[in-house]
Write a protein that holds these residues in place. Structure first.
Motif, short mmCIF file in Angstrom:
data_model
loop_
_atom_site.label_atom_id
_atom_site.label_comp_id
_atom_site.label_asym_id
_atom_site.label_seq_id
_atom_site.Cartn_x
_atom_site.Cartn_y
_atom_site.Cartn_z
N TYR A 1 29.72 68.58 14.45
CA TYR A 1 30.68 67.58 14.93
C TYR A 1 29.89 66.62 15.80
O TYR A 1 29.48 66.98 16.90
CB TYR A 1 31.80 68.28 15.71
CG TYR A 1 32.37 69.46 14.95
CD1 TYR A 1 33.02 69.27 13.74
CD2 TYR A 1 32.23 70.76 15.41
CE1 TYR A 1 33.52 70.33 13.02
CE2 TYR A 1 32.72 71.84 14.70
CZ TYR A 1 33.37 71.62 13.50
OH TYR A 1 33.85 72.69 12.78
N MET B 1 38.55 65.64 16.34
CA MET B 1 37.92 65.57 15.03
C MET B 1 38.02 64.16 14.43
O MET B 1 38.86 63.36 14.83
CB MET B 1 38.56 66.58 14.10
CG MET B 1 38.34 68.04 14.50
SD MET B 1 36.60 68.60 14.35
CE MET B 1 36.04 68.49 16.05
N SER C 1 36.36 76.95 13.61
CA SER C 1 35.84 76.35 12.38
C SER C 1 35.82 77.37 11.25
O SER C 1 36.21 77.07 10.12
CB SER C 1 34.42 75.82 12.62
OG SER C 1 34.40 74.88 13.67
N GLU D 1 39.08 77.96 9.52
CA GLU D 1 39.59 76.84 8.72
C GLU D 1 40.71 76.07 9.43
O GLU D 1 41.71 75.69 8.84
CB GLU D 1 40.04 77.34 7.34
CG GLU D 1 38.89 77.91 6.51
CD GLU D 1 39.33 78.53 5.20
OE1 GLU D 1 39.64 77.78 4.25
OE2 GLU D 1 39.35 79.78 5.12
N ASN D 2 40.49 75.85 10.70
CA ASN D 2 41.49 75.20 11.55
C ASN D 2 42.11 73.97 10.91
O ASN D 2 43.33 73.81 10.88
CB ASN D 2 40.84 74.84 12.89
CG ASN D 2 41.81 74.22 13.88
OD1 ASN D 2 42.45 73.21 13.62
ND2 ASN D 2 41.92 74.84 15.04
N GLN D 3 41.26 73.12 10.39
CA GLN D 3 41.76 71.81 9.94
C GLN D 3 42.50 71.84 8.61
O GLN D 3 43.07 70.84 8.20
CB GLN D 3 40.61 70.81 9.90
CG GLN D 3 40.13 70.46 11.31
CD GLN D 3 38.81 69.72 11.28
OE1 GLN D 3 37.75 70.32 11.15
NE2 GLN D 3 38.89 68.41 11.38
N ALA E 1 41.14 71.85 17.57
CA ALA E 1 40.38 70.88 16.78
C ALA E 1 41.31 69.81 16.23
O ALA E 1 41.28 69.49 15.05
CB ALA E 1 39.64 71.59 15.64
#
Length: 302
Positions: free
Chosen positions: A143, A110, A48, A51-53, A82
């Motif tokens: 989450y 996610m 997280s 900034e995985n997403q 993720a």
């Protein structure tokens, strides 16, 4: 299959960007080297805090490959998982295994708020996609899927599920997990400002966040807890605590990246939808960080 026994500090490292927000692997590598030099036991990229997403699929894989190269076998390198679908998560862990990753930190899928059965199915499917060891990241605050101690007992038959990152912010969970599953899993605390309390209750590791800006102090604090030097640990914790609380805000990525910048270990640039801090908020966070830097304690033997 590797019977990993992970323990110690496994920091979640930021993903560094150039000012144009393109991936800066050189800066990320420099920070990883500083963390390894502090004495950490493992490393987590693309979590997280990483900034995985906001990373493209190819960028995630490039990041993992670079971290594996930099670590050069000195410590295990884990990647956060993720993805928004179970199929994508399975493909990602297979790709990371080929790239040389040591294991994974797996989040729920996610976007979708899974019920208990769906969440358990997701974790089992991802576990079966690779023989590498992994930790389950339980963070119902961020989450909205909560894996209870009873559910961890159900998952105990998954041989490569070796650890869990407990981020419910409820320290009761540590004792409840020990009662429910004993020492089946290595338990990592994932909430920085509960690190001391969790250590007293009996944990195996710490997925550190704010401490990546202060790696020497972070490692020293952890070692004090291992030696059960509670008076010294408590004194250091009082200095550290305002910095550790940067990890528990919705803008923890911006706050911690700003701390990393102030200590010369990276830059504050983040990808949208996050925006760099401005105005009074930035000044308030800078004041906390700079007060911590100015009052850095003298560490015995360091």
């Amino acid at each position: 299959m590797s019977q990993a026994k992970w323990q110690g500090v496994f920091p979640a490292v930021t993903t560094q960007f150039h000012q144009d927000l393109s991936l800066d692997l050189a800066a990320t590598s420099k920070h990883i080297e500083a963390l390894i030099a502090s004495g950490i036991s493992g490393l987590i990229v693309a979590g997280s805090l990483g900034e995985n997403q906001t990373l493209e699929p190819a960028e995630k894989r490039a990041l993992v490959a670079e971290a594996v190269k930099v670590a050069a076998g000195r410590i295990p390198v884990l990647s956060g998982v993720a993805e928004t679908s179970t199929v994508a998560a399975c493909q990602y862990v297979r790709d990371c295994e080929r790239l040389g990753a040591s294991g994974f930190m797996v989040m729920p899928a996610m976007v979708y708020k899974a019920d208990g059965a769906e969440a358990m199915h997701h974790f089992r499917r991802v576990a079966a996609a690779s023989e590498l060891p992994w930790m389950l990241y339980n963070n119902p605050v961020g989450y909205p899927v909560d894996i209870s101690p009873a559910q961890f007992a159900e998952l105990a038959d998954i041989r490569n599920l070796v650890a869990l990152k407990e981020s419910s912010a409820n320290t009761r969970r540590i004792t409840e997990l020990r009662i429910e599953v004993g020492n089946r899993y290595q338990i990592f605390v994932g909430v920085d400002d509960l690190a001391l309390e969790s250590s007293i209750l009996g944990i195996d590791g710490w997925v550190a966040g704010s401490g990546i800006a202060f790696p020497t102090e972070n490692q020293y604090f952890w070692e004090l807890t291992r030696a059960q030097k509670w008076d010294e640990a408590r004194a250091l914790y009082q200095w550290f605590y305002p910095l550790l609380k940067l990890d528990t805000h919705v803008k923890f990525v911006q706050y911690i990246k700003l701390a990393v910048q102030e200590t010369g270990l990276g830059k504050e640039w983040v990808r949208e939808p996050r925006l760099a801090l401005t105005g009074q908020e930035r000044e308030r966070v800078l004041a906390i960080i700079r007060h911590g830097i100015e009052n850095r304690p003298t560490l015995r033997g360091r």
